[in-house]
Scaffold this active site. Sequence first.
Site, mmCIF file in Angstrom:
data_model
loop_
_atom_site.group_PDB
_atom_site.id
_atom_site.type_symbol
_atom_site.label_atom_id
_atom_site.label_comp_id
_atom_site.label_asym_id
_atom_site.label_seq_id
_atom_site.Cartn_x
_atom_site.Cartn_y
_atom_site.Cartn_z
ATOM 1 N N ASN A 1 -54.321 26.550 20.565
ATOM 2 C CA ASN A 1 -53.083 26.166 19.884
ATOM 3 C C ASN A 1 -52.125 27.332 19.687
ATOM 4 O O ASN A 1 -51.177 27.240 18.903
ATOM 5 C CB ASN A 1 -53.401 25.503 18.535
ATOM 6 C CG ASN A 1 -54.461 24.440 18.666
ATOM 7 O OD1 ASN A 1 -55.588 24.621 18.234
ATOM 8 N ND2 ASN A 1 -54.117 23.341 19.312
ATOM 9 N N ILE B 1 -47.282 29.304 17.578
ATOM 10 C CA ILE B 1 -48.381 28.530 17.011
ATOM 11 C C ILE B 1 -48.034 27.050 17.021
ATOM 12 O O ILE B 1 -46.944 26.665 16.600
ATOM 13 C CB ILE B 1 -48.643 28.984 15.558
ATOM 14 C CG1 ILE B 1 -48.845 30.495 15.505
ATOM 15 C CG2 ILE B 1 -49.833 28.249 14.966
ATOM 16 C CD1 ILE B 1 -48.698 31.077 14.110
ATOM 17 N N CYS B 2 -48.970 26.233 17.490
ATOM 18 C CA CYS B 2 -48.764 24.788 17.463
ATOM 19 C C CYS B 2 -49.369 24.252 16.173
ATOM 20 O O CYS B 2 -50.583 24.044 16.078
ATOM 21 C CB CYS B 2 -49.432 24.147 18.668
ATOM 22 S SG CYS B 2 -49.157 22.387 18.762
ATOM 23 N N LEU B 3 -48.539 24.087 15.180
ATOM 24 C CA LEU B 3 -49.016 23.648 13.875
ATOM 25 C C LEU B 3 -47.931 22.721 13.309
ATOM 26 O O LEU B 3 -46.779 23.133 13.174
ATOM 27 C CB LEU B 3 -49.216 24.887 12.989
ATOM 28 C CG LEU B 3 -49.954 24.729 11.682
ATOM 29 C CD1 LEU B 3 -51.380 24.223 11.899
ATOM 30 C CD2 LEU B 3 -50.011 26.063 10.950
#
Lengths: 213, 149
Positions: B78, B85-87
Amino acid sequence: MASYFDDHSLEDPYKARRPNNNNANSNSRFNPDLSHFMPREDTDETAQTPYQMGATSMPGEGDFRRLAQLFGTFRQREEALGDEEHQEFLDNLITQLMDEAGASGKHGPPPASKSFIRDLPFVPLKEVKRDDACIICNENFQENESKAGITKLPCKHFFDRDCIVPWLELHNNCPACRAEVPSDDPVWIKKKRDAELAKYAAEAEVDEDWMYS
Amino acid sequence: MALPKRIIKETERLMADPAPGISATPHDDNLRYFDVIIAGPNQSPFEGGVFKLELFLPEDYPMAPPKVRFMTKIYHPNIDKLGRICLDILKDKWSPALQIRTVLLSVQALLSSPNPDDPLANDVAQHWKENENAAIQTAQEWTRKYATA
Ligand SMILES: [Zn+2]
Ligand SMILES: [Zn+2]
């Protein structure tokens, strides 16, 4: 390590913006400052600047997208020349620009409806518990009575009016519990209506099952 | 422009009462720009690593989320090559009820539980799905190589 910008005798926008970047990780190319690529505002007085905010001109969604397209054509040339390192660098830059084009307020739910914001109730200070604070500014309601007053959303969460209105102008939910409030956004309205129709259809089906079982 | 009171309060609390395994220090010349260090969580492939991040509070914070990126190279499904950041809370699930502290705790939690089904680094996610043990081993190697202080 020599950066892309050194190699090409360009001013590195990353370095220009970050004075304290002389650490080991400074060669990363985060956050290119687009103002370095943008024509200065005063050089073209006829140009429309719809995304201008305040006194300084901020690059807007369209600017990022145009730049991404521009770099896309560079990339095709690098591909023809077989330069993989430049291709990768341009790929990253393009991805980043497309991200920026979709950023700031564009992510997430649509704005709350104008009438909802206009009709937000005024809540008297005595209705708010002594220790309650507005979660947007972290200020206690009693100690820091804001001039615009206090309001509450249908989910019963309290906020300073000054704090919640700018949020609702961006998104139609409660910051505390994410409960939705109405929106004027046609896509949102359609989705809402489709969901309701699906619900009725499902209920009708259940009725039928019951009748014929 | 004056720094909003909320940012001052958040910063004071971050300094006085830091979350375990996380430090965030504002720059002297730009109080919206933080140097962040997150320790790799125990029992994760990042254990023993010290990860540097940058966190920037945009002009419209807290109406818009902070911008957070890893500066230290990390092998995680992620987190991409640029450290992005994939959040969801950093994008469409942002709420002004969240704070710098909660954001950094979520990033720390992401290190403990990589999610290859919602990838940002596609090749890493694929590796993670096809051969988790091998992917974890690579993540450990990268941690030793790039994230050891
Ligand atoms: Zn408030
Ligand atoms: Zn609520």
